[in-house]
Enzyme design. Structure first.
Site, PDB file in Angstrom:
ATOM      1  N   GLY A  40       0.797  -1.217   0.000  1.00  0.00           N
ATOM      2  CA  GLY A  40       0.000   0.000   0.000  1.00  0.00           C
ATOM      3  C   GLY A  40       0.831   1.268   0.000  1.00  0.00           C
ATOM      4  N   HIS A 446      22.433   1.691  31.984  1.00  0.00           N
ATOM      5  CA  HIS A 446      23.194   2.937  31.920  1.00  0.00           C
ATOM      6  C   HIS A 446      24.475   2.699  31.132  1.00  0.00           C
ATOM      7  CE1 HIS A 446      24.957   6.763  33.105  1.00  0.00           C
ATOM      8  NE2 HIS A 446      26.065   6.098  33.410  1.00  0.00           N
TER       9      HIS A 446
END
Length: 467
Positions: A40, A446
């Protein structure tokens, strides 16, 4: 000879082809009908090719304007506009071919042509010259015909000087000046793309902010960033008319009652989309429409015609590929008898892939207050993030809105690097009914940009460490 199927799907975009694959997985004898390549607008003219274009300019921008920060010097840095466009088209074609293979792998038949209802159970298929080439009968039919750019008389699109997003990604030459009418995600992404390459861009938006569906703080932050890039932004501006004059276009706008005339090589109309409901014979079988979209039951996606369903952009907002795909799966599983809870349309992520990126889910701060919530708001700037500092992406922030009474995450709004990736954590948190406390107590790796979500939650409760 007429072919018999359990399910026929009209349209092969991210709603239609995903529904077809899921139907194949569940054992339905299925056919998908589309006159164009599968995927599409999304895979062929939207989501995927535009992200290719945006990545090109992101790299160019990083080297040109920030290379020295990283000890990188490039002499006589240039780009080839035609190759940028070429790469985008090549990627789109490859992915579309992969989708064709996936459909085949799941034993779904594929018919290339324009499908039209003859009855609620029969679809005849025509070629591009209007000749009938096939006919199918199916117990259930799913309409997934998508949407197209909205056209209005005051902005007469000729696809040469006044263009849509389709032409904007395949231009033969880079325009020197471009006016973009509409500052939603599509308009903003093209504004970023062309401005980085050196096109003088003017964005015209009738609402008070660009990206008007986003939180105001985010919209205003993006506007400041764009203005630094040299993009002219005119908000609260109503377009009275656009005209082609010679080799240029002239746009007449009204800003607070004052008329202005703007000129440019190209005008991009990005004022929204409208459902593809014409020419498919919907009126013949009595499918009910609403504002040029198909009306459906949002729990089953069945239309008012028994056995006929509709999904994706053709049923209206939100006009997003990921929504269409989930509607397709939900619809097929419902037909199979699998019981799922209805899709939560308040937990749909929205993403804009300019730089800095913008992503959000749930309520804005303004909307939450309007609904009567007593809110806690937490903000954490990427300026205070170690990872953002290290990678040179310190622009933007994370903003989280919580219900002060129960700690429910009401909304998440991110502007900054990788915002469109980071938003998934907030979507999952809302789906699992996470609270502010559970988000701030979840250990985040982290150094990562995602720590900003944890810190924003903590900041809402006065417990942020790094700000």
């Amino acid at each position: 000879m007429q072919k018999q199927y359990e399910i026929a799907i009209l349209g092969g975009g991210p709603g239609g082809y995903v529904a077809a694959i899921r139907a194949g997985q569940l054992g339905f004898k299925t056919v998908v009908i589309d006159k164009d390549n599968l995927g599409g607008i999304c895979l062929n003219w939207g989501c995927i090719p535009t992200k290719s274009l945006l990545k090109n300019v992101e790299i160019y921008d990083a080297v040109k304007n920030h290379g020295k920060d990283f000890g990188i010097t490039a002499k006589e840095l240039t780009f080839d506009f035609s190759k940028i466009i070429q790469r985008s088209r090549s990627i789109s074609e490859r992915i579309s071919k992969n989708v064709e293979l996936l459909v085949k792998k799941n034993k779904v038949d594929r018919i290339r042509g324009f499908g039209k209802f003859i009855s609620k159970n029969q679809i005849d298929v025509f070629d591009d010259k209007g000749r009938k080439i096939d006919s199918v009968k199916a117990g259930k039919v799913i309409i997934a015909t998508g949407a197209r750019p909205k056209m209005v008389p005051s902005i007469p699109v000729d696809r040469k000087t006044i263009i849509t997003s389709t032409e904007a990604m395949t231009l033969a030459e880079q325009p020197k000046e471009m006016i973009i009418i509409g500052a939603g995600a599509i308009g903003i992404e093209f504004a970023y793309f062309y401005s980085v390459l050196g096109t003088k861009v003017t964005v015209v938006e009738m609402m008070d902010n660009i990206l008007p569906v986003e939180d105001k703080e985010v919209s205003q932050a993006l506007a400041r960033s764009f203005k630094k890039r040299g993009i002219e932004i005119l908000t609260g501006a109503v377009v009275e008319k656009a005209e082609v004059k010679g080799k240029k276009a002239e746009v007449t706008i009204s800003v607070k009652g004052e008329k202005k005339k703007l000129t440019a090589d190209k005008v991009l109309s990005s004022i929204g989309v409208t459902g593809n409901v014409d020419g498919f014979g919907l009126e013949k079988i009595g499918v009910e429409l609403y504002k040029n979209h198909i009306k459906v039951n949002k729990e089953t996606y069945e239309t008012n015609v028994p056995g006929v369903y509709a999904i994706g952009d053709v049923i209206g907002p939100p006009w997003l590929a990921h929504v269409a795909s989930h509607e397709g799966i939900h619809c097929i599983e419902g037909i199979k008898g699998i019981k799922n809870k209805p899709i939560d349309y308040n937990n749909i992520p929205g993403c804009t892939y300019c730089q800095p990126q913008v992503a959000s889910v749930g309520y804005t701060e303004e909307k939450a207050k309007e609904l009567g919530y007593d809110v806690k708001v937490g903000k954490f700037p990427f300026m205070a993030s170690g990872k953002a500092f290290a990678v040179g992406e310190r622009e933007g922030f994370v903003k989280l809105i919580f219900d002060a009474k129960y700690g429910e995450l009401l909304g998440a709004h991110i502007i900054g690097a990788e915002a469109t990736e980071l938003i998934a954590e907030a979507v999952m948190a809302r789906e699992l009914e996470a609270t502010g406390e559970s988000i701030m107590k979840t250990i985040h790796a982290h150094p990562t940009l995602s720590e900003a979500i944890m810190e924003a939650a903590a900041q809402a409760y006065g417990e942020a460490i790094h700000i």
